[in-house]
Write a protein that holds these residues in place. Sequence first.
Motif, PDB file in Angstrom:
ATOM      1  N   PRO A   1       0.824  -1.204   0.000  1.00  0.00           N
ATOM      2  CA  PRO A   1       0.000   0.000   0.000  1.00  0.00           C
ATOM      3  C   PRO A   1       0.865   1.263   0.000  1.00  0.00           C
ATOM      4  CG  PRO A   1       0.077  -0.924   2.203  1.00  0.00           C
ATOM      5  CD  PRO A   1       0.818  -1.867   1.304  1.00  0.00           C
ATOM      6  N   MET A   2       0.354   2.277  -0.635  1.00  0.00           N
ATOM      7  CA  MET A   2       0.983   3.598  -0.587  1.00  0.00           C
ATOM      8  C   MET A   2       0.554   4.238   0.730  1.00  0.00           C
ATOM      9  SD  MET A   2       2.612   6.108  -2.088  1.00  0.00           S
ATOM     10  CE  MET A   2       3.101   5.147  -3.511  1.00  0.00           C
TER      11      MET A   2
ATOM     12  N   ASP B   1      -7.123   5.748 -10.809  1.00  0.00           N
ATOM     13  CA  ASP B   1      -5.972   4.881 -10.538  1.00  0.00           C
ATOM     14  C   ASP B   1      -6.311   3.475 -11.040  1.00  0.00           C
ATOM     15  OD1 ASP B   1      -4.011   3.229  -9.576  1.00  0.00           O
ATOM     16  OD2 ASP B   1      -4.051   3.982  -7.529  1.00  0.00           O
TER      17      ASP B   1
ATOM     18  N   MET C   1      -4.530   0.794 -11.084  1.00  0.00           N
ATOM     19  CA  MET C   1      -3.902  -0.305 -10.312  1.00  0.00           C
ATOM     20  C   MET C   1      -4.052   0.091  -8.855  1.00  0.00           C
ATOM     21  SD  MET C   1      -0.502  -1.206 -12.443  1.00  0.00           S
ATOM     22  CE  MET C   1      -0.582  -1.886 -14.092  1.00  0.00           C
ATOM     23  N   CYS C   2      -5.298   0.229  -8.431  1.00  0.00           N
ATOM     24  CA  CYS C   2      -5.587   0.999  -7.213  1.00  0.00           C
ATOM     25  C   CYS C   2      -5.341   0.245  -5.919  1.00  0.00           C
ATOM     26  CB  CYS C   2      -7.030   1.502  -7.244  1.00  0.00           C
ATOM     27  SG  CYS C   2      -8.236   0.172  -7.066  1.00  0.00           S
ATOM     28  N   GLY C   3      -5.128  -1.079  -5.962  1.00  0.00           N
ATOM     29  CA  GLY C   3      -4.910  -1.826  -4.720  1.00  0.00           C
ATOM     30  C   GLY C   3      -6.016  -1.522  -3.731  1.00  0.00           C
ATOM     31  N   SER C   4      -5.628  -1.106  -2.513  1.00  0.00           N
ATOM     32  CA  SER C   4      -6.632  -0.828  -1.474  1.00  0.00           C
ATOM     33  C   SER C   4      -7.293   0.543  -1.643  1.00  0.00           C
ATOM     34  CB  SER C   4      -5.993  -0.945  -0.098  1.00  0.00           C
ATOM     35  OG  SER C   4      -4.836  -0.147  -0.049  1.00  0.00           O
TER      36      SER C   4
ATOM     37  N   PHE D   1      -4.971   6.229  -3.394  1.00  0.00           N
ATOM     38  CA  PHE D   1      -4.988   7.496  -4.156  1.00  0.00           C
ATOM     39  C   PHE D   1      -6.414   7.980  -4.393  1.00  0.00           C
ATOM     40  CE2 PHE D   1      -0.663   6.301  -5.726  1.00  0.00           C
ATOM     41  CZ  PHE D   1      -0.021   7.452  -5.310  1.00  0.00           C
TER      42      PHE D   1
ATOM     43  N   ASP E   1      -8.530  -2.510 -10.518  1.00  0.00           N
ATOM     44  CA  ASP E   1      -7.410  -3.405 -10.237  1.00  0.00           C
ATOM     45  C   ASP E   1      -7.852  -4.767 -10.742  1.00  0.00           C
ATOM     46  OD1 ASP E   1      -4.928  -3.176  -7.878  1.00  0.00           O
ATOM     47  OD2 ASP E   1      -5.496  -5.168  -8.601  1.00  0.00           O
TER      48      ASP E   1
ATOM     49  N   ASP F   1      -7.235  -7.463  -9.321  1.00  0.00           N
ATOM     50  CA  ASP F   1      -7.396  -8.345  -8.169  1.00  0.00           C
ATOM     51  C   ASP F   1      -8.722  -8.063  -7.446  1.00  0.00           C
ATOM     52  OD1 ASP F   1      -7.000  -9.912  -5.970  1.00  0.00           O
ATOM     53  OD2 ASP F   1      -5.608  -8.526  -4.989  1.00  0.00           O
TER      54      ASP F   1
ATOM     55  N   HIS G   1     -10.975  -5.055 -13.056  1.00  0.00           N
ATOM     56  CA  HIS G   1     -10.553  -5.475 -14.399  1.00  0.00           C
ATOM     57  C   HIS G   1      -9.077  -5.166 -14.578  1.00  0.00           C
ATOM     58  CE1 HIS G   1     -10.607  -1.309 -15.766  1.00  0.00           C
ATOM     59  NE2 HIS G   1     -11.843  -1.170 -15.335  1.00  0.00           N
ATOM     60  N   ALA G   2      -8.492  -5.773 -15.596  1.00  0.00           N
ATOM     61  CA  ALA G   2      -7.074  -5.554 -15.888  1.00  0.00           C
ATOM     62  C   ALA G   2      -6.918  -4.236 -16.638  1.00  0.00           C
ATOM     63  CB  ALA G   2      -6.534  -6.710 -16.717  1.00  0.00           C
TER      64      ALA G   2
ATOM     65  N   ASN H   1       0.657   3.649  -8.917  1.00  0.00           N
ATOM     66  CA  ASN H   1       1.925   2.996  -8.626  1.00  0.00           C
ATOM     67  C   ASN H   1       1.814   1.515  -8.947  1.00  0.00           C
ATOM     68  OD1 ASN H   1       0.551   2.731  -5.994  1.00  0.00           O
ATOM     69  ND2 ASN H   1       2.498   2.000  -5.234  1.00  0.00           N
ATOM     70  N   PRO H   2       2.373   1.164 -10.112  1.00  0.00           N
ATOM     71  CA  PRO H   2       2.316  -0.232 -10.556  1.00  0.00           C
ATOM     72  C   PRO H   2       3.218  -1.087  -9.653  1.00  0.00           C
ATOM     73  CG  PRO H   2       3.003   1.266 -12.342  1.00  0.00           C
ATOM     74  CD  PRO H   2       3.109   2.016 -11.063  1.00  0.00           C
ATOM     75  N   PRO H   3       3.139  -2.417  -9.787  1.00  0.00           N
ATOM     76  CA  PRO H   3       4.069  -3.264  -9.037  1.00  0.00           C
ATOM     77  C   PRO H   3       5.497  -2.763  -9.256  1.00  0.00           C
ATOM     78  CG  PRO H   3       2.470  -4.604 -10.219  1.00  0.00           C
ATOM     79  CD  PRO H   3       2.253  -3.190 -10.664  1.00  0.00           C
TER      80      PRO H   3
ATOM     81  N   LEU I   1       7.509  -6.698  -5.877  1.00  0.00           N
ATOM     82  CA  LEU I   1       6.394  -7.585  -6.195  1.00  0.00           C
ATOM     83  C   LEU I   1       6.695  -8.419  -7.430  1.00  0.00           C
ATOM     84  CD1 LEU I   1       3.272  -5.341  -5.573  1.00  0.00           C
ATOM     85  CD2 LEU I   1       4.329  -6.982  -4.050  1.00  0.00           C
TER      86      LEU I   1
END
Length: 372
Positions: A170-171, A193, A195-198, A201, A254, A256, A281-282, A299-301, A306
């Motif tokens: 996480p950022m 974003d 590739m937003c993860g949690s 942003f 994301d 995932d 989605h990808a 922020n990509p992997p 990762l």
Amino acid sequence: MNADAEFEIFLAVPPGLEDALRAEAAERGFTQAAAGPGGVTIRGGWPAVWRANLEIRGASHVLARIGDFRAHHLAQLDKRARRLPWADFLRRDVAFRVEATCRNSRIYHSGAAAQRIERAIAEELGAVPADDAEVCVKARIEDDLCTISIDTSGDPLHKRGHKEAVNKAPMRENLAALFLRQCGYDGQEPVLDPMCGSGTFVIEAAEIAAGLKPGRTRRFALEQLATFDEGAWRAMRDVPAARTSPAFRFHGSDRDAGAIAMARANAARAGVEALTDFRQHAISDLARPDGPPGLVIINPPYGGRLGDKKKLNPLYRALGQTLAGRFAGWRVGLITNDAGLARATGLPFDEPAAPVSHGGLRVTLYRTGALA
Ligand SMILES: C[S@@+](CC[C@H](N)C(=O)[O-])C[C@H]1O[C@@H](n2cnc3c(N)ncnc32)[C@H](O)[C@@H]1O
């Protein structure tokens, strides 16, 4: 200390982000904001300390400077530390701890220095030291000058208090807020974003647009100090935000599914559910949202964390192609630890910002103007 007295307040931040934090402090009306290594100094009294904790998005801690003195050896440190008016700041019934750092000084053993100060406070004030105390007194001994501060934040300020779920990398929220600022974001445009993860942003951007105070739901070490005035604090904290309802949305996606579930839950806890839109989605399926252009921030992997840098090249290339092909008029901010990966996107980045330490890596923000 006179209740109206002003003193130096230090807003700590990872090196590289001092100027961005100075701009934020000045914008929020803190006086004499000056950037230096690892932070920004402002001046004010205890209400300014409270407000800095409550309102500043970029700082990681707010330190109140309560005194300084020369100390050439431990006995002198002990004697002079005893003279500080500890009861003005700390409470006898609240545990405390002391952290010390030594640089370029005759006192070089930080553990011994911390122990002396801790004993001085315990004996003069009658409070009990404890390793897990929320209240932390910080002693910085540099060139034989000992500066004493109290960390008024406690838990670092990136812990906003309304985010529970985090994914793998996480950022930190305070960094996210400053990177948004460095991209020129001021709450007046959509943010996406992919590739937003949690959702860090997207949620920070939505909170900024909605005028929410970052510290509105968490507790702070300042609540445990002798200087705390609960009524005044509540009055400051509970002033309803001049909540605006932006006409645009904040988008996260994301690949995932777990990340998307976390991002939605975090946005709901932060109270910005209605402003945000998270989809699984990808990057290849990313579509440009309807409405005005804004800022894509990602922020990509990272390479070396990762995944392997070579494997990441195609991902960064595909990301660049998608943005260049579908996001004309939008600006891009990309945070990565590898200049080669940033180049692999093929995006027309300006000169990069100063690198910033984040989770043991040095990351850099790369920015474009509006894409053609
Ligand atoms: C470094 S993390 C982002 C962390 C995020 N900023 C936060 O604060 O939680 C990178 C994210 O990119 C996602 N990702 C990787 N490859 C992707 C792809 N091809 N399409 C969409 N997302 C992808 C991962 O699932 C991961 O959540």
